[in-house]
Scaffold this active site. Structure first.
Site, PDB file in Angstrom:
ATOM      1  N   HIS A 122      56.453 -18.719  16.290  1.00  0.00           N
ATOM      2  CA  HIS A 122      57.868 -19.056  16.515  1.00  0.00           C
ATOM      3  C   HIS A 122      58.640 -18.861  15.203  1.00  0.00           C
ATOM      4  O   HIS A 122      58.281 -19.423  14.170  1.00  0.00           O
ATOM      5  CB  HIS A 122      58.000 -20.495  17.020  1.00  0.00           C
ATOM      6  CG  HIS A 122      59.390 -20.799  17.500  1.00  0.00           C
ATOM      7  ND1 HIS A 122      59.786 -20.564  18.791  1.00  0.00           N
ATOM      8  CD2 HIS A 122      60.478 -21.255  16.833  1.00  0.00           C
ATOM      9  CE1 HIS A 122      61.062 -20.888  18.915  1.00  0.00           C
ATOM     10  NE2 HIS A 122      61.512 -21.295  17.740  1.00  0.00           N
ATOM     11  N   ALA A 123      59.717 -18.062  15.265  1.00  0.00           N
ATOM     12  CA  ALA A 123      60.427 -17.668  14.046  1.00  0.00           C
ATOM     13  C   ALA A 123      61.005 -18.879  13.320  1.00  0.00           C
ATOM     14  O   ALA A 123      61.534 -19.791  13.946  1.00  0.00           O
ATOM     15  CB  ALA A 123      61.548 -16.705  14.402  1.00  0.00           C
ATOM     16  N   HIS A 130      69.794 -14.401  13.052  1.00  0.00           N
ATOM     17  CA  HIS A 130      69.774 -15.864  13.168  1.00  0.00           C
ATOM     18  C   HIS A 130      69.023 -16.478  11.970  1.00  0.00           C
ATOM     19  O   HIS A 130      69.518 -17.391  11.303  1.00  0.00           O
ATOM     20  CB  HIS A 130      69.093 -16.275  14.487  1.00  0.00           C
ATOM     21  CG  HIS A 130      68.903 -17.749  14.629  1.00  0.00           C
ATOM     22  ND1 HIS A 130      69.811 -18.566  15.264  1.00  0.00           N
ATOM     23  CD2 HIS A 130      67.907 -18.568  14.199  1.00  0.00           C
ATOM     24  CE1 HIS A 130      69.395 -19.812  15.221  1.00  0.00           C
ATOM     25  NE2 HIS A 130      68.234 -19.849  14.578  1.00  0.00           N
ATOM     26  N   GLU A 131      67.832 -15.979  11.714  1.00  0.00           N
ATOM     27  CA  GLU A 131      67.006 -16.558  10.642  1.00  0.00           C
ATOM     28  C   GLU A 131      67.637 -16.343   9.270  1.00  0.00           C
ATOM     29  O   GLU A 131      67.617 -17.232   8.422  1.00  0.00           O
ATOM     30  CB  GLU A 131      65.592 -15.958  10.668  1.00  0.00           C
ATOM     31  CG  GLU A 131      64.805 -16.282  11.935  1.00  0.00           C
ATOM     32  CD  GLU A 131      64.697 -17.770  12.212  1.00  0.00           C
ATOM     33  OE1 GLU A 131      64.709 -18.572  11.267  1.00  0.00           O
ATOM     34  OE2 GLU A 131      64.621 -18.147  13.400  1.00  0.00           O
ATOM     35  N   TYR A 158      71.015 -26.570  18.955  1.00  0.00           N
ATOM     36  CA  TYR A 158      71.226 -25.231  19.520  1.00  0.00           C
ATOM     37  C   TYR A 158      72.383 -25.236  20.518  1.00  0.00           C
ATOM     38  O   TYR A 158      73.096 -24.257  20.645  1.00  0.00           O
ATOM     39  CB  TYR A 158      69.953 -24.702  20.176  1.00  0.00           C
ATOM     40  CG  TYR A 158      68.792 -24.638  19.220  1.00  0.00           C
ATOM     41  CD1 TYR A 158      68.755 -23.694  18.195  1.00  0.00           C
ATOM     42  CD2 TYR A 158      67.732 -25.532  19.314  1.00  0.00           C
ATOM     43  CE1 TYR A 158      67.696 -23.643  17.305  1.00  0.00           C
ATOM     44  CE2 TYR A 158      66.670 -25.482  18.426  1.00  0.00           C
ATOM     45  CZ  TYR A 158      66.654 -24.543  17.428  1.00  0.00           C
ATOM     46  OH  TYR A 158      65.609 -24.497  16.545  1.00  0.00           O
ATOM     47  N   HIS A 171      59.731 -26.674  20.484  1.00  0.00           N
ATOM     48  CA  HIS A 171      60.407 -27.734  19.744  1.00  0.00           C
ATOM     49  C   HIS A 171      59.948 -29.131  20.138  1.00  0.00           C
ATOM     50  O   HIS A 171      60.193 -30.079  19.402  1.00  0.00           O
ATOM     51  CB  HIS A 171      61.917 -27.590  19.933  1.00  0.00           C
ATOM     52  CG  HIS A 171      62.419 -26.239  19.494  1.00  0.00           C
ATOM     53  ND1 HIS A 171      62.115 -25.076  20.168  1.00  0.00           N
ATOM     54  CD2 HIS A 171      63.168 -25.865  18.427  1.00  0.00           C
ATOM     55  CE1 HIS A 171      62.672 -24.054  19.551  1.00  0.00           C
ATOM     56  NE2 HIS A 171      63.308 -24.480  18.500  1.00  0.00           N
ATOM     57  N   HIS A 202      70.140 -18.902   8.357  1.00  0.00           N
ATOM     58  CA  HIS A 202      69.581 -20.108   7.726  1.00  0.00           C
ATOM     59  C   HIS A 202      69.396 -19.875   6.229  1.00  0.00           C
ATOM     60  O   HIS A 202      69.741 -20.712   5.403  1.00  0.00           O
ATOM     61  CB  HIS A 202      68.213 -20.438   8.325  1.00  0.00           C
ATOM     62  CG  HIS A 202      68.253 -21.004   9.720  1.00  0.00           C
ATOM     63  ND1 HIS A 202      68.987 -22.099  10.060  1.00  0.00           N
ATOM     64  CD2 HIS A 202      67.605 -20.632  10.863  1.00  0.00           C
ATOM     65  CE1 HIS A 202      68.799 -22.390  11.349  1.00  0.00           C
ATOM     66  NE2 HIS A 202      67.965 -21.499  11.854  1.00  0.00           N
ATOM     67  N   GLU A 233      72.249 -23.796  12.709  1.00  0.00           N
ATOM     68  CA  GLU A 233      71.791 -22.864  13.750  1.00  0.00           C
ATOM     69  C   GLU A 233      72.858 -21.838  14.129  1.00  0.00           C
ATOM     70  O   GLU A 233      72.556 -20.834  14.771  1.00  0.00           O
ATOM     71  CB  GLU A 233      71.360 -23.638  15.000  1.00  0.00           C
ATOM     72  CG  GLU A 233      70.191 -24.592  14.789  1.00  0.00           C
ATOM     73  CD  GLU A 233      68.929 -23.908  14.290  1.00  0.00           C
ATOM     74  OE1 GLU A 233      68.776 -22.687  14.498  1.00  0.00           O
ATOM     75  OE2 GLU A 233      68.094 -24.590  13.658  1.00  0.00           O
TER      76      GLU A 233
HETATM   77  O1  X8Z Z   1      64.065 -21.859  17.689  1.00  0.00           O
HETATM   78  C1  X8Z Z   1      64.963 -21.057  17.569  1.00  0.00           C
HETATM   79  C2  X8Z Z   1      65.033 -20.149  16.331  1.00  0.00           C
HETATM   80  C3  X8Z Z   1      64.510 -20.824  15.136  1.00  0.00           C
HETATM   81  S1  X8Z Z   1      65.511 -22.124  14.574  1.00  0.00           S
HETATM   82  C4  X8Z Z   1      64.223 -18.923  16.568  1.00  0.00           C
HETATM   83  N1  X8Z Z   1      65.886 -20.910  18.562  1.00  0.00           N
HETATM   84  C5  X8Z Z   1      65.854 -21.717  19.782  1.00  0.00           C
HETATM   85  C6  X8Z Z   1      64.674 -21.355  20.672  1.00  0.00           C
HETATM   86  O2  X8Z Z   1      64.011 -20.349  20.406  1.00  0.00           O
HETATM   87  O3  X8Z Z   1      64.424 -22.087  21.625  1.00  0.00           O
HETATM   88  C7  X8Z Z   1      67.029 -20.011  18.534  1.00  0.00           C
HETATM   89  C8  X8Z Z   1      67.707 -20.186  19.859  1.00  0.00           C
HETATM   90  C9  X8Z Z   1      67.148 -21.417  20.494  1.00  0.00           C
HETATM   91 ZN    ZN Z   2      67.323 -21.491  13.780  1.00  0.00          ZN
END
Ligand code: X8Z
Ligand code: ZN
Length: 594
Positions: free
Chosen positions: A334-335, A364-365, A503, A493, A368, A392
């Protein structure tokens, strides 16, 4: 007889007050905490980096041990700071407030319980990171492979198997999650919060009930957009799969939306493209055909920020980051973006693939990381987003400028078209990402708030999850799911304990930022067509906000970038105006809602 009075005189003549120390002076106390937190963050980030880029029992234990130390320090300092009572200096008072609310899991003071909490949370993260579905007689499949399958398959049985295969990896997390919730709640209550959810809701410069009202208000602004999209997508899915698989008036089964969590429907674009002969935005094929690799994709994202007048990423970023999924070890794919609390040590951890999605995620990254770089001169407690939604939203704001003209400039889109049909295509693609996401962005923490405050008991984890999915998102489980599974745990998460409301807020804020920066850049065309690419004035305005970090309440930061002091979804509504008109026509005669 003389000695005693002499000493007394000497003492009483000494006009120097006792030297202020961190024990007596809150400003010195905060300075000490900032120093110590830098040191602890550095160690903690190193331990977690090692664990998440090479998941082993040994690294897991080291990461947990490091969490224990950090949590122990932070909660001890929160308790100690209460001795200062009300602090007059606003910066010092804010620092003490942030010290208290900037923690995801507050540890109980009991050392054994603290240790257990750290072990449980790191263990959950490992279970997620190493999760695989191993169907009998076939090779095991990891999340990336299962996501690919859901993105491309149009066979409901195959989609269901992949969906189930992944969701079942979370089942063993359930008892650990229950125990973790209990311990984290105990820690939160020791520092004065009713439960962990209240702690999470306290980080927004307003009270938890005020935050909930704000979130309701924002959701009301965008809910009609989601309902219109849901209505159209359901009708198309029902045409594709038949009314037995997709009932034309009920919630949509979760496995058919092209994404493991039904949170982003952009993979359905080929099925839903409004005007198939007109161009859209998906550049995946071009990335593959032109052999774009991880480095070129990352450099391209960096170039956008540099074009706005921001500095290049530090050299160490390029040597220390993890850009690709390694073949020889388990990693958390997960990024994520990492700030090591050492100036210039910023890293990316991502398993980059040559897709349009990943190109967007890279922006997106990097958002940050540019936030981290911009506020690096702030003290530790202010090195954060104005609120977590801001953090975010930064890279996503930039990605909203990835217009057809921009992608054409990169050589990734051959034709661009100004026709209304092409605009509707582009809007559909963006909406399948951004509008489809909104209710999901809201419900993950609605679920956790209810779990933390006990409205959802451990025996109702799944029931509560699917109740909110149905209510807010209009999504149903693909087949009956009972309490023997733990479907919320199949979303990164949840086991990683990353709060999710950020988000939802980011999906509102990014349009608000985009509109303000487009105005700064002097673009007066429609919002969806604006790109701030190369505009240094917009860049400077953005950076002014970024440099503030969390040193001021978020309305001040928002005002610096947008002139507004309230979060406001009207820019979302403005951006999607053309698509909403089109959807209203499509939905005529359909029964919307669920
Ligand atoms: O978790 C993330 C990023 C890292 S902060 C890749 N996002 C959420 C997800 O993947 O559920 C970005 C959009 C929503
Ligand atoms: Zn993020």
């Amino acid at each position: 007889m003389m000695t005693t009075p002499l000493i007394l005189i000497a003492l009483s003549c000494d006009k120097t007050p006792p030297a202020a120390t961190a024990d007596t002076d809150p400003a010195l106390f905060v300075a000490d905490v900032n120093r110590k937190m830098d040191e602890l963050y550095r160690e903690n980030s190193e331990a977690h980096w090692l664990h998440e880029t090479d998941i082993t029992d040994e690294h897991e234990a080291a990461a947990a041990a490091s969490d224990e130390v950090l949590m122990a320090y932070q909660t001890a300092m929160v308790t100690e700071a209460t001795k200062f009572g009300t602090v007059a200096d606003p910066d010092v008072a804010r620092s003490l407030h942030l010290l208290k609310v900037n923690q995801v899991l507050a540890a109980p003071s009991d050392a054994e319980k603290r240790k257990r909490l750290a072990e449980l949370s790191t263990g959950l993260s490992s279970t997620y990171g190493t999760g695989k579905w191993c169907p009998e007689g076939q090779e095991c499949k990891d999340l990336g492979e299962l996501e690919d399958l859901l993105a491309h398959s149009r066979d409901p049985a195959e989609q269901l198997a992949a969906w189930k295969g992944w969701h079942d990896i979370a089942t063993p997390m359930r008892p650990d999650y229950v125990e973790m919730v209990g311990l984290a709640n105990q820690g939160a209550s020791e520092i004065g919060f009713a439960n962990t959810g209240e702690l999470w809701k306290s980080g927004y410069d307003m009270t938890p009930p005020e935050l909930e009202a704000e979130v309701d208000r924002l959701w009301k602004q965008v809910e009609p957009l989601y309902e219109a999209l849901h209505c159209h997508v359901r009708a198309k899915l029902s045409e594709q799969y038949g009314p037995d698989v997709v009932p034309p008036t009920g919630p949509i089964p979760a496995h058919l939306l092209g994404n493991m969590w039904a949170q982003d429907w952009a993979n359905l674009y080929p099925m839903l493209v409004p005007y198939p002969d007109e161009p859209g935005l998906d550049v995946t094929q071009a990335l593959v055909d032109q052999g774009w690799d991880d480095q070129r994709m990352t450099k391209t994202a960096e170039a956008f920020f540099v074009g706005l007048g921001m500095p290049p990423l530090p050299d160490s970023f390029w040597t220390k980051s993890l850009f690709l999924k390694p073949a020889d070890r388990e990693v958390v794919c997960h990024a994520s973006a990492w700030d090591f609390a050492v100036k210039g040590d910023l890293r990316l951890k991502m398993c980059i693939r040559p897709t349009y999605d990943d190109l967007v995620t890279l922006h997106h990254e990097l958002g940050h990381l540019y936030y981290d770089m911009s506020y690096q001169d702030q003290p530790n407690l202010f090195r954060n987003g104005a609120n977590d939604g801001f953090h975010e939203a930064i890279g996503d704001t930039i990605a909203l400028s990835m217009t057809p003209t921009y992608l054409h400039g990169l050589g990734l889109l051959e034709q661009t078209s100004e026709s209304q049909e092409a605009v509707i295509n582009e809007q559909m693609q963006v909406a399948l990402g951004k509008i489809a996401f909104l209710p999901f962005g809201l419900l993950v923490d609605r679920w956790r708030w209810e779990v933390f405050d006990g409205r959802i008991s451990p025996e109702q984890y799944n029931e509560g999850w699917w109740r909110l999915r149905a209510e807010i998102q209009g999504i149903a489980p693909p087949e009956a799911r009972d309490e023997s599974t733990f479907d919320a745990g199949a979303k990164y998460h949840v086991p990683a304990n990353t709060p999710y409301l950020r988000y939802f807020l980011a999906h509102i804020l990014q349009f608000q930022f985009h509109r303000a920066l487009c105005e700064t850049a002097g673009q007066d065309g429609p919002l969806y067509a604006c790109s701030i690419q190369g505009n240094q004035e917009a860049g400077a305005r953005f950076q002014q906000m970024l440099a503030m970090g969390s040193s001021k309440p978020w309305p001040d930061a928002l005002e610096a970038a947008t002139g507004q002091r309230e979060m406001d979804a009207s820019a979302v509504v403005e951006y999607f105006e053309p698509l909403m008109g089109w959807l209203a026509e499509q939905n005529e005669g359909r029964q919307c809602g669920w």
